[in-house]
Design a protein around this motif. Structure first.
Motif, PDB file in Angstrom:
ATOM      1  N   ASP A 192      -3.878   4.215   7.635  1.00 54.83           N
ATOM      2  CA  ASP A 192      -3.635   4.503   6.221  1.00 54.83           C
ATOM      3  C   ASP A 192      -4.494   3.614   5.334  1.00 54.83           C
ATOM      4  OD1 ASP A 192      -1.801   6.467   6.800  1.00 54.83           O
ATOM      5  OD2 ASP A 192      -0.069   5.122   6.648  1.00 54.83           O
ATOM      6  N   ALA A 193      -4.693   2.373   5.753  1.00 51.60           N
ATOM      7  CA  ALA A 193      -5.524   1.464   4.963  1.00 51.60           C
ATOM      8  C   ALA A 193      -6.961   1.962   4.904  1.00 51.60           C
ATOM      9  CB  ALA A 193      -5.474   0.057   5.554  1.00 51.60           C
TER      10      ALA A 193
ATOM     11  N   ASN B 101       2.406   1.600  -3.582  1.00 46.42           N
ATOM     12  CA  ASN B 101       1.560   1.715  -4.772  1.00 46.42           C
ATOM     13  C   ASN B 101       0.326   2.593  -4.598  1.00 46.42           C
ATOM     14  OD1 ASN B 101       3.261  -0.085  -6.129  1.00 46.42           O
ATOM     15  ND2 ASN B 101       2.152  -1.842  -5.328  1.00 46.42           N
ATOM     16  N   ARG B 102       0.221   3.295  -3.477  1.00 49.90           N
ATOM     17  CA  ARG B 102      -1.005   4.059  -3.213  1.00 49.90           C
ATOM     18  C   ARG B 102      -1.311   5.067  -4.322  1.00 49.90           C
ATOM     19  NH1 ARG B 102      -2.473   7.220   2.451  1.00 49.90           N
ATOM     20  NH2 ARG B 102      -4.489   8.054   1.771  1.00 49.90           N
TER      21      ARG B 102
ATOM     22  N   MET C 155       0.833  -1.198   0.000  1.00 53.98           N
ATOM     23  CA  MET C 155       0.000   0.000   0.000  1.00 53.98           C
ATOM     24  C   MET C 155       0.868   1.248   0.000  1.00 53.98           C
ATOM     25  SD  MET C 155      -2.885   1.079   2.778  1.00 53.98           S
ATOM     26  CE  MET C 155      -1.629   1.112   4.084  1.00 53.98           C
TER      27      MET C 155
ATOM     28  N   TYR D 258      -7.252  -4.019   1.452  1.00 58.03           N
ATOM     29  CA  TYR D 258      -6.868  -3.002   2.431  1.00 58.03           C
ATOM     30  C   TYR D 258      -7.925  -2.831   3.518  1.00 58.03           C
ATOM     31  CZ  TYR D 258      -3.056  -1.996  -0.755  1.00 58.03           C
ATOM     32  OH  TYR D 258      -1.932  -2.112  -1.545  1.00 58.03           O
TER      33      TYR D 258
ATOM     34  N   TYR E 259      -2.615   3.248  -7.432  1.00 57.63           N
ATOM     35  CA  TYR E 259      -3.992   2.789  -7.296  1.00 57.63           C
ATOM     36  C   TYR E 259      -4.966   3.959  -7.412  1.00 57.63           C
ATOM     37  CZ  TYR E 259      -2.195  -1.712  -5.654  1.00 57.63           C
ATOM     38  OH  TYR E 259      -1.564  -2.922  -5.566  1.00 57.63           O
ATOM     39  N   ARG E 260      -4.543   5.116  -6.896  1.00 56.16           N
ATOM     40  CA  ARG E 260      -5.389   6.299  -6.973  1.00 56.16           C
ATOM     41  C   ARG E 260      -5.626   6.681  -8.437  1.00 56.16           C
ATOM     42  NH1 ARG E 260      -2.268   9.610  -4.325  1.00 56.16           N
ATOM     43  NH2 ARG E 260      -3.197   9.231  -2.277  1.00 56.16           N
TER      44      ARG E 260
ATOM     45  N   GLU F 266     -10.999   6.552   0.034  1.00 62.56           N
ATOM     46  CA  GLU F 266     -10.723   7.271  -1.205  1.00 62.56           C
ATOM     47  C   GLU F 266     -11.182   6.482  -2.426  1.00 62.56           C
ATOM     48  OE1 GLU F 266      -6.915   9.055  -3.727  1.00 62.56           O
ATOM     49  OE2 GLU F 266      -6.621   8.251  -1.712  1.00 62.56           O
TER      50      GLU F 266
ATOM     51  N   VAL G 226      -7.174   4.775   2.369  1.00 62.59           N
ATOM     52  CA  VAL G 226      -7.167   4.275   0.991  1.00 62.59           C
ATOM     53  C   VAL G 226      -8.531   3.691   0.636  1.00 62.59           C
ATOM     54  CG1 VAL G 226      -6.167   2.582  -0.581  1.00 62.59           C
ATOM     55  CG2 VAL G 226      -4.685   3.878   0.946  1.00 62.59           C
TER      56      VAL G 226
END
Length: 385
Positions: free
Chosen positions: A246-247, A215-216, A212, A235, A219-220, A253, A250
């Protein structure tokens, strides 16, 4: 309760393809909480009926050698092409999940036989006996779904769980698989996280959290419903297991974006697509399959909102999940929408299966498996109440 016929080593046992002995039906299976069903919202009623009918269809499609009949084209009464181990694994996983939900002994037995058959498409790594290597094309995704199937199987014994662990150890050693361009990266992360239910180990959450952090941003930017949904599921599991803040961020979002691309429930231009999601060839290549994957993600995301008391998002995710569940169950063959078929044919081949889209009546085992899995995640999320 132990699945005593799941005996390894695997290859010889699978070659014989002996039928497992049935398990006793659980006295208090999770499905019991939906009695009486009529007091629940309509999407929930449809989901419970859809799971039961879908599981029965999967049982009927399972053949003597342990594999499912891959797919069928009702319009011309022909088996369709495209069978592969990954699609078979989705069917086995869904049947294992439904057996746990319904307490049905026959479903558990058939799922166990399917898992054993599919394990024959793997081998021990000659250089590392802690790993089991897939021997088929697209093997990494297949290994992930097969591990998930084992973890879901009621009464899986220690030796079978050890084989799932070997599959996860193989995936752990393939960091390139988590590249954000890999659409099935979320499957691999979910398989690793799922092992915590039976074999909790710190490395699992660390492995998923590390992907995560790396690669966040990618992925966004991906903005592909199928890809994003698989990542959400992984996640969300990480957050629920390890309270990783943080998970949760994500998940929120990506799920906010996912809800924005769902076809609206009031869709006057094309009402048969209401509640569905755009389909891409990256995923299952059908609205049935891809919407079921999105439904799974919405169920996971709703659980995150419940953990964090995010009331605004919870209501939005609940509505999106209900609409997606109604879309998925509308694609299931049942008594009323199959009356134009001959009785024996519709009873044996059609009823309980999920066709691929509102305009495509074909059946496929992985689509049915994904639909059953998605409906079960919805029923486990709390959004169904």
């Amino acid at each position: 309760m132990r699945f005593t016929t799941l005996v390894l080593p695997l290859l010889a046992a699978v070659a014989v393809a002996q039928s497992p002995q049935p398990l006793p039906v659980a006295a208090e299976a999770p499905i019991a909480k939906y009695e009486p069903l009529t007091v629940f919202p309509t999407p929930t009623q449809q989901a419970v009926r859809g799971v039961a009918a879908g599981a029965n269809w999967l049982v009927r499609m399972n053949q003597a050698q342990g594999r499912f009949l891959h797919g069928y084209r009702p319009a011309v009464r022909q088996v369709i092409e495209g069978d592969n181990e990954l699609r078979q694994a989705h069917g086995a996983r869904a049947l294992a999940q439904s057996a746990k939900f319904t307490g049905d002994a026959r479903s558990a037995a058939v799922a166990g036989q399917a898992v054993l058959t599919l394990l024959a498409a793997t081998k021990l790594d000659p250089t590392d006996p802690t790993c089991r290597i897939p021997t088929v094309a697209g093997g990494e995704s297949f290994a992930a779904v097969l591990a998930l199937a084992v973890y879901e199987l009621p009464g899986a014994d220690e030796r079978l769980l050890a084989e799932a662990e070997r599959l996860c150890q193989y995936l752990r050693k393939q960091p390139h698989l988590l590249d954000p361009t890999n659409p099935d990266a979320g499957l691999i992360l979910s398989a690793v996280m799922a092992g915590n239910a039976v074999r909790p180990e710190p490395w699992r959450a660390e492995f998923v959290a590390r992907s995560m952090a790396t690669n966040r941003a990618a992925y966004r930017a991906a903005r592909n419903p199928y890809h994003v949904s698989l990542v959400i599921a992984a996640y969300a599991d990480l957050h629920l297991h390890a309270r990783n803040a943080d998970a949760a961020a994500v998940v929120y979002e990506l799920t906010d974006w996912l809800c924005g691309v769902q076809y609206p429930a009031a869709n006057p231009r094309n009402p048969t697509w209401a509640g569905g999601f755009p389909s891409t060839e990256v995923g299952g290549g059908s609205p049935c399959y891809d919407t079921a994957v999105c439904l799974t993600a919405l169920g996971w995301a709703y659980q995150v909102t419940a953990r964090n008391a995010d009331v605004t998002r919870a209501e939005r995710y609940r509505q999106a999940a209900q609409d997606a569940a109604l879309f998925v169950t509308a694609l299931q063959y049942d008594e009323p929408n199959t009356r134009h078929f001959e009785n024996t044919f519709r009873a044996n081949v059609l009823i309980g299966g999920f066709h691929l889209s509102p305009s495509d009546g074909d059946l496929r085992v992985d689509a049915a498996g994904r639909c059953v899995s998605g409906l079960l995640r919805y029923l486990a999320s709390g959004a169904e109440r």
